[in-house]
Design an enzyme around this catalytic site. Structure first.
Site, short mmCIF file in Angstrom:
data_model
loop_
_atom_site.label_atom_id
_atom_site.label_comp_id
_atom_site.label_asym_id
_atom_site.label_seq_id
_atom_site.Cartn_x
_atom_site.Cartn_y
_atom_site.Cartn_z
N CYS A 83 3.04 -10.71 -8.98
CA CYS A 83 2.73 -9.36 -8.15
C CYS A 83 3.88 -8.36 -8.43
CB CYS A 83 2.69 -9.62 -6.66
SG CYS A 83 1.73 -11.00 -6.17
N ILE A 209 -7.54 -6.94 -1.46
CA ILE A 209 -7.87 -7.05 -2.87
C ILE A 209 -8.36 -5.77 -3.43
CG2 ILE A 209 -9.52 -8.11 -4.41
CD1 ILE A 209 -9.23 -10.65 -2.43
N LYS A 328 -0.41 -2.52 2.12
CA LYS A 328 -1.30 -2.66 3.04
C LYS A 328 -2.43 -1.62 3.21
CE LYS A 328 -3.64 -4.42 6.27
NZ LYS A 328 -4.88 -3.99 5.52
N HIS A 332 -3.60 -3.23 -2.69
CA HIS A 332 -2.69 -3.99 -3.45
C HIS A 332 -3.38 -4.47 -4.71
CE1 HIS A 332 0.67 -6.81 -4.51
NE2 HIS A 332 -0.09 -7.54 -3.80
#
Ligand SMILES: [Zn+2]
Lengths: 383, 137
Positions: A83, A209, A328, A332
């Site tokens: 990530c 997602i 958030k 993401h």
């Protein structure tokens, strides 16, 4: 080493782009960054991406993007750090320019996640964890963070509700960002009623997602005045690592890689945390915001929840975070999130963040975290 | 899980076999070949006793692919008696009020749905220690 500046930025809106592929998204962000800079030259392209092989059935993705963006036969490489891939790709571009190997380098982060059903994405995200000793036991990424969150609540006598200000702040700021995915503000009630993913973590603790791409064009600071827009200097760039498995740390609530990368980046920029005007942190889960603020020295151990409760993380606070929604609120798209953070930091420093503008911001820190704090990449940008 | 990979993991998965550092006596599971503390090599096999206490846990409601039939299930991090923390599923935890620090013991159980290869993967889980065998306060 040469000084390096960001001279152009571009981003696609973050969302569920059913009608657009990974290459479409990357090409759009690249085109916008080049237009923004007003500079044609590109010597190399680095592509930050985590899951193209798993979710799009496509590797060799840097060549794919270089081809689609009309950049052949230039050097093109994929950079992967889970990530944190979006932070890693700017670091690669920074190093290439700083050492003199290239002059004009594009760093684009791109991720396409919504083609695959949730259980497939959940399995794919767990690839950042230890395959044999975490993922193979059904310990999802949310579950790892939930284990941390419960332990944090135990050690510091906190309630789940105490984490709400992070989510509320992210959504409030996302509402001011036209590229954000979740532009509706939320209330404490919404947070409390949100469905559980892996208790105590609920949906509003978790970044969603999504699909998206963001790009930055960098060049030697000495040539940055050629650009159309005010250049933004990269005064710190550092990467640090920790154990892949979360359980293998002396204290899982101390995110040492996050601490180390921030300390190194601040050292390069000759700054202290209190000098930072805004901090784009890796709020994949609310507990990550808490552990990052504490590791980076913005809050003492056990006191980041208080920082949030007092409103100090808001746009008008003394350490604004997630100023354009964070992971958030903005969304993401994992391998792209780091480049979004950096694009947003650059926009803030250029004074182009619109209604989300942090007044007088001249120093910004952006930090991407991969795995459960197993790799962290911190950049400091300044005007 | 691919068969050779499962075969490689049989020591730790079935018997909680890890390593002990000859330099500083730190114990590791998963097994490591170099000690991160004192940088010694030559780590020796070490079998953990299987007793542990609960560090933290979570009930997984949104499982990853391969775990749907087990959901909701409980995962946690446990502190082994010999020192290290381990991530694992918790077994026999339904209806048990879990608490940080509660005693646990290792059991070997099925850890995921049968995959496309058709065989069943077994491995360690930790369950609350049965009342009868719990040391009296
Ligand atoms: Zn040792």
């Amino acid at each position: 080493m040469r000084d390096v500046s960001v001279i152009g930025v571009g981003q696609t809106p973050v969302g569920e782009h059913w009608d657009r592929s990974l290459r479409d998204l990357a090409v759009e962000a690249i085109a916008e960054a080049r237009r923004d800079a007003g500079v044609d030259r590109v010597d190399a392209l680095y592509v930050g991406n985590m899951l193209s092989g798993e979710l799009a059935g496509q590797e060799n993705v840097a060549t794919l993007v270089a081809d689609a963006a009309g950049l052949l036969p230039k050097e093109a490489l994929k950079i992967e750090a889970a990530c944190a891939s979006g932070g890693a790709v700017l670091r690669a571009a920074y190093l290439a320019v700083a050492c003199g190997a290239h002059d004009y380098v594009l760093a684009v982060g791109v991720e396409k996640m919504t083609d695959v059903l949730t259980d497939g994405v959940t399995a794919a995200l767990a690839l950042a964890a230890d395959a044999d000793y975490e993922a193979a036991h059904g310990i999802t990424f949310a579950a790892l963070n939930a284990i941390l969150m419960r332990r944090y609540m135990h050690e510091h006598r906190a309630s789940h509700e105490d984490f709400a200000p992070f989510s509320i702040n992210a959504h409030r700021n996302a509402a001011l960002n036209p590229c954000a995915m979740y532009r509706q503000p939320i209330t404490l009630e919404d947070f409390i009623r949100s469905p559980i993913v892996a208790d105590p973590i609920n949906i509003l603790d978790s970044a969603g997602i999504s699909d998206g791409a963001a790009a930055l064009l960098v060049c030697p600071a000495s040539e940055a005045r050629r650009a159309r827009r005010p250049p933004v200097r990269i005064t710190g760039s550092a990467c640090a690592t920790d154990t892949l498995g979360l359980a293998e740390r002396t204290d899982p609530l101390v995110w040492q890689a996050v601490a180390d990368s921030a300390r190194l980046a601040c050292g390069q920029a000759k700054l202290k945390p209190k000098d930072i005007d805004l901090f784009e942190l890796h709020d994949a889960f609310t507990i990550v915001s808490v552990l990052s603020l504490e590791a980076c020295g913005f809050a003492d151990r056990g006191s980041a929840l208080k920082l949030a409760a007092e409103g100090r993380i808001a746009l008008e606070g003394d350490i604004p975070i997630c100023t354009l929604g964070g992971l958030k609120g903005r969304g993401h798209p994992v391998g792209a999130s780091g480049t979004y953070q950096l694009v947003e930091t650059a926009l803030q420093l250029r004074g182009e963040a619109g209604p989300a503008q942090v007044k007088g911001a001249s120093i910004g820190m952006a930090q991407s975290v991969g795995g459960s704090g197993s790799v962290a990449i911190t950049h400091i940008l300044q005007v | 899980m691919e068969l050779p990979r499962y075969h490689r993991l049989r020591g730790p998965y079935y018997r909680l076999e890890g390593r002990a550092c000859p330099g500083c006596s730190r114990r590791f599971v998963p097994p490591r070949s170099v000690c991160p503390t004192c940088k010694s090599g030559g780590l020796r096999p070490f079998a953990f006793c299987g007793r542990a206490t609960l560090y933290s846990w979570s009930h997984v409601l949104q499982p990853a692919r391969g775990f749907a039939s087990m959901a909701p299930y409980t995962v946690g991090m446990v502190r082994l008696e010999e020192g290290p923390l381990v991530s694992a599923q918790l077994a026999d935890a339904d209806g048990v009020e879990l608490a940080v620090g509660m005693p646990l013991e290792m059991v070997t159980r099925k850890i995921r749905d049968a995959d496309e290869h058709g065989y069943i993967v077994y491995g360690y889980k930790f369950r609350p220690l049965l009342m009868a065998t719990r040391p009296r306060p």
